[in-house]
Design an enzyme around this catalytic site. Structure first.
Site, PDB file in Angstrom:
ATOM      1  N   TYR A 159       0.831  -1.203   0.000  1.00 25.12           N
ATOM      2  CA  TYR A 159       0.000   0.000   0.000  1.00 25.12           C
ATOM      3  C   TYR A 159       0.861   1.246   0.000  1.00 25.12           C
ATOM      4  O   TYR A 159       2.086   1.172   0.188  1.00 25.12           O
ATOM      5  CB  TYR A 159      -0.947  -0.009   1.209  1.00 25.12           C
ATOM      6  CG  TYR A 159      -0.277   0.356   2.522  1.00 25.12           C
ATOM      7  CD1 TYR A 159       0.564  -0.538   3.166  1.00 25.12           C
ATOM      8  CD2 TYR A 159      -0.477   1.606   3.097  1.00 25.12           C
ATOM      9  CE1 TYR A 159       1.184  -0.191   4.361  1.00 25.12           C
ATOM     10  CE2 TYR A 159       0.139   1.955   4.289  1.00 25.12           C
ATOM     11  CZ  TYR A 159       0.972   1.055   4.920  1.00 25.12           C
ATOM     12  OH  TYR A 159       1.597   1.408   6.089  1.00 25.12           O
ATOM     13  N   GLU A 207      12.312   3.066  13.766  1.00 21.15           N
ATOM     14  CA  GLU A 207      11.424   4.121  13.261  1.00 21.15           C
ATOM     15  C   GLU A 207      10.186   4.170  14.132  1.00 21.15           C
ATOM     16  O   GLU A 207      10.065   3.407  15.090  1.00 21.15           O
ATOM     17  CB  GLU A 207      11.054   3.848  11.793  1.00 21.15           C
ATOM     18  CG  GLU A 207      10.294   2.543  11.600  1.00 21.15           C
ATOM     19  CD  GLU A 207       9.995   2.212  10.138  1.00 21.15           C
ATOM     20  OE1 GLU A 207       9.813   3.122   9.330  1.00 21.15           O
ATOM     21  OE2 GLU A 207       9.927   1.001   9.836  1.00 21.15           O
ATOM     22  N   LEU A 257      11.115   1.703   6.752  1.00 22.73           N
ATOM     23  CA  LEU A 257      10.545   2.193   5.509  1.00 22.73           C
ATOM     24  C   LEU A 257      11.331   3.431   5.069  1.00 22.73           C
ATOM     25  O   LEU A 257      11.599   4.318   5.885  1.00 22.73           O
ATOM     26  CB  LEU A 257       9.081   2.575   5.720  1.00 22.73           C
ATOM     27  CG  LEU A 257       8.378   2.999   4.428  1.00 22.73           C
ATOM     28  CD1 LEU A 257       8.106   1.781   3.555  1.00 22.73           C
ATOM     29  CD2 LEU A 257       7.094   3.729   4.729  1.00 22.73           C
ATOM     30  N   ARG A 291       7.896   3.828  -5.095  1.00 21.83           N
ATOM     31  CA  ARG A 291       8.048   2.971  -3.908  1.00 21.83           C
ATOM     32  C   ARG A 291       7.039   1.818  -3.949  1.00 21.83           C
ATOM     33  O   ARG A 291       7.374   0.682  -3.586  1.00 21.83           O
ATOM     34  CB  ARG A 291       7.880   3.794  -2.626  1.00 21.83           C
ATOM     35  CG  ARG A 291       8.173   2.968  -1.367  1.00 21.83           C
ATOM     36  CD  ARG A 291       8.215   3.820  -0.112  1.00 21.83           C
ATOM     37  NE  ARG A 291       6.909   4.394   0.198  1.00 21.83           N
ATOM     38  CZ  ARG A 291       6.675   5.235   1.190  1.00 21.83           C
ATOM     39  NH1 ARG A 291       7.674   5.616   1.981  1.00 21.83           N
ATOM     40  NH2 ARG A 291       5.477   5.723   1.413  1.00 21.83           N
ATOM     41  N   LYS A 345       6.602  -1.900   1.879  1.00 27.48           N
ATOM     42  CA  LYS A 345       5.412  -1.309   2.516  1.00 27.48           C
ATOM     43  C   LYS A 345       4.244  -2.288   2.377  1.00 27.48           C
ATOM     44  O   LYS A 345       3.306  -2.083   1.602  1.00 27.48           O
ATOM     45  CB  LYS A 345       5.096   0.055   1.893  1.00 27.48           C
ATOM     46  CG  LYS A 345       4.254   0.953   2.788  1.00 27.48           C
ATOM     47  CD  LYS A 345       4.342   2.378   2.340  1.00 27.48           C
ATOM     48  CE  LYS A 345       3.354   3.302   3.024  1.00 27.48           C
ATOM     49  NZ  LYS A 345       3.409   3.295   4.478  1.00 27.48           N
ATOM     50  N   ARG A 387      -7.687 -20.499  -0.978  1.00 30.35           N
ATOM     51  CA  ARG A 387      -6.660 -20.268   0.038  1.00 30.35           C
ATOM     52  C   ARG A 387      -5.605 -21.379   0.073  1.00 30.35           C
ATOM     53  O   ARG A 387      -5.826 -22.467   0.597  1.00 30.35           O
ATOM     54  CB  ARG A 387      -7.308 -20.140   1.424  1.00 30.35           C
ATOM     55  CG  ARG A 387      -6.308 -19.698   2.476  1.00 30.35           C
ATOM     56  CD  ARG A 387      -6.905 -19.659   3.868  1.00 30.35           C
ATOM     57  NE  ARG A 387      -5.904 -19.232   4.836  1.00 30.35           N
ATOM     58  CZ  ARG A 387      -4.941 -20.027   5.308  1.00 30.35           C
ATOM     59  NH1 ARG A 387      -4.856 -21.269   4.923  1.00 30.35           N
ATOM     60  NH2 ARG A 387      -4.058 -19.546   6.181  1.00 30.35           N
TER      61      ARG A 387
HETATM   62  N1  PMP Z   1       7.587   4.334   8.695  1.00 24.17           N
HETATM   63  C1  PMP Z   1       6.435   3.642   8.754  1.00 24.17           C
HETATM   64  C2  PMP Z   1       6.405   2.337   9.447  1.00 24.17           C
HETATM   65  C3  PMP Z   1       5.256   4.167   8.165  1.00 24.17           C
HETATM   66  O1  PMP Z   1       4.112   3.470   8.203  1.00 24.17           O
HETATM   67  C4  PMP Z   1       5.303   5.454   7.555  1.00 24.17           C
HETATM   68  C5  PMP Z   1       4.063   6.064   6.977  1.00 24.17           C
HETATM   69  N2  PMP Z   1       3.710   5.502   5.748  1.00 24.17           N
HETATM   70  C6  PMP Z   1       6.528   6.135   7.510  1.00 24.17           C
HETATM   71  C7  PMP Z   1       7.652   5.539   8.093  1.00 24.17           C
HETATM   72  C8  PMP Z   1       6.641   7.473   6.860  1.00 24.17           C
HETATM   73  O2  PMP Z   1       6.701   7.330   5.453  1.00 24.17           O
HETATM   74  P1  PMP Z   1       6.184   8.455   4.470  1.00 24.17           P
HETATM   75  O3  PMP Z   1       6.939   9.695   4.783  1.00 24.17           O
HETATM   76  O4  PMP Z   1       6.507   7.937   3.108  1.00 24.17           O
HETATM   77  O5  PMP Z   1       4.728   8.612   4.712  1.00 24.17           O
END
Ligand code: PMP
Length: 282
Positions: A29, A176, A200, A48, A144, A96
């Site tokens: 997503y 993060e 991410l 991405r 993601k 499934r």
């Molecule tokens: N880390 C994680 C785990 C996230 O879910 C997000 C939000 N999508 C981010 C970092 C920030 O990424 P972005 O700046 O691309 O929204």
């Protein structure tokens, strides 16, 4: 909303109960934002999304290639110039079984929600409270994927502690936030973990780092631990829905004097100005 080639009201949307997104979190997503009918950094988000799809061996389709145009049409149909947008692509529906189905047709979903114009609340730098949480996610967080259960639990733990975000660490090394990237300021330097496999590669993080370099701030990409986090002059979060936020408290203890600091203010202002410029609103 948009689902598999059609614009339709939510009440008419039909998602197969054997969609692999629902059964296995077998999909990816993106969340992005439109301001003044322009999708901020849309090409970066689409790139991405394609990297995430490739990592899961989900074929990119012509529909995926058209996501930016599809989204523009959706926002136009809904008369929604300021929006939070959600793109989801799953491997598709199939009986499934764990291995990949033969010739799956990816499920493509676009949702949007109204947000306030940037001129309103986001012009203001948010001061937020965070808690630390052990990072128990899989090791491929650069993808993601839809598999957000640990992020859900961490966000809930933060809410129950009266905080706004959970900051993850692996064995004491900060990774993060549950929905954000983490940056610290110390002695005038901006420090953030390199965008390796464990986090991410945030689109906002990357843009903020560019803006910091343009402003002449010294930027260091290196790992840091929870001790350095708690003792930093400033702690900042970046994300599409967050822009730049200043962490004022970590586990109920103040960061420095417990107020948003100058680097957070500077980077927040630079990002807002960039959004307004990019979206033709400046
Ligand atoms: N880390 C994680 C785990 C996230 O879910 C997000 C939000 N999508 C981010 C970092 C920030 O990424 P972005 O700046 O691309 O929204």
């Amino acid at each position: 909303m948009y689902l598999n080639g059609r614009f339709l009201p939510r009440s008419e949307a039909r998602l197969d109960v054997e969609d692999r997104g629902a059964l296995f979190a077998d999909g990816v997503y993106e969340v992005l934002r439109a301001y003044g009918s322009r999708l901020y950094l849309a090409d970066e988000h689409l790139a991405r999304l394609k990297r995430s799809l490739a990592a899961l061996h989900i074929q990119t389709t012509a529909e995926v290639d058209r996501l930016i145009e599809i989204t523009a049409e959706l926002l136009d149909r809904d008369a929604r110039p300021e929006a939070q947008v959600y793109w989801q692509v799953t491997r598709g529906a199939a009986p499934r079984a764990r291995g990949f189905p033969e010739n799956p047709r990816p499920t493509v979903l676009v949702l949007s929600w109204p947000i306030e114009p940037l001129a309103a609340h986001e012009q203001h730098l948010a001061g937020v409270r965070a808690i630390l949480q052990p990072d128990r996610r899989w090791g491929r967080c650069w993808i993601k994927s839809l598999m957000l259960l640990d992020n859900v639990l961490a966000a809930q733990a933060a809410a129950e502690a009266g905080a706004d975000e959970a900051i993850y660490h692996r064995d004491g090394i900060v990774t993060e936030g549950s929905a954000t990237n983490v940056l610290i300021a110390h002695r005038g330097r901006l420090i953030t973990r390199p965008a390796d496999e464990a986090i991410l590669a945030g689109i906002t993080r990357a843009r903020v780092l560019e803006l910091a370099v343009e402003a002449g701030l010294p930027v260091e990409q290196r790992p840091f631990d929870t001790g350095e986090l708690a003792g930093a002059d400033e702690v900042m979060l970046t994300g599409t829905s967050t822009n730049v936020a200043a962490v004022t408290h970590l586990d109920n203890r103040p960061i420095a004097d417990g107020h948003p600091g100058p680097m957070a203010r500077q980077l927040h202002a630079a990002l807002i100005a960039d959004i307004l410029r990019y979206c033709g609103l400046a």
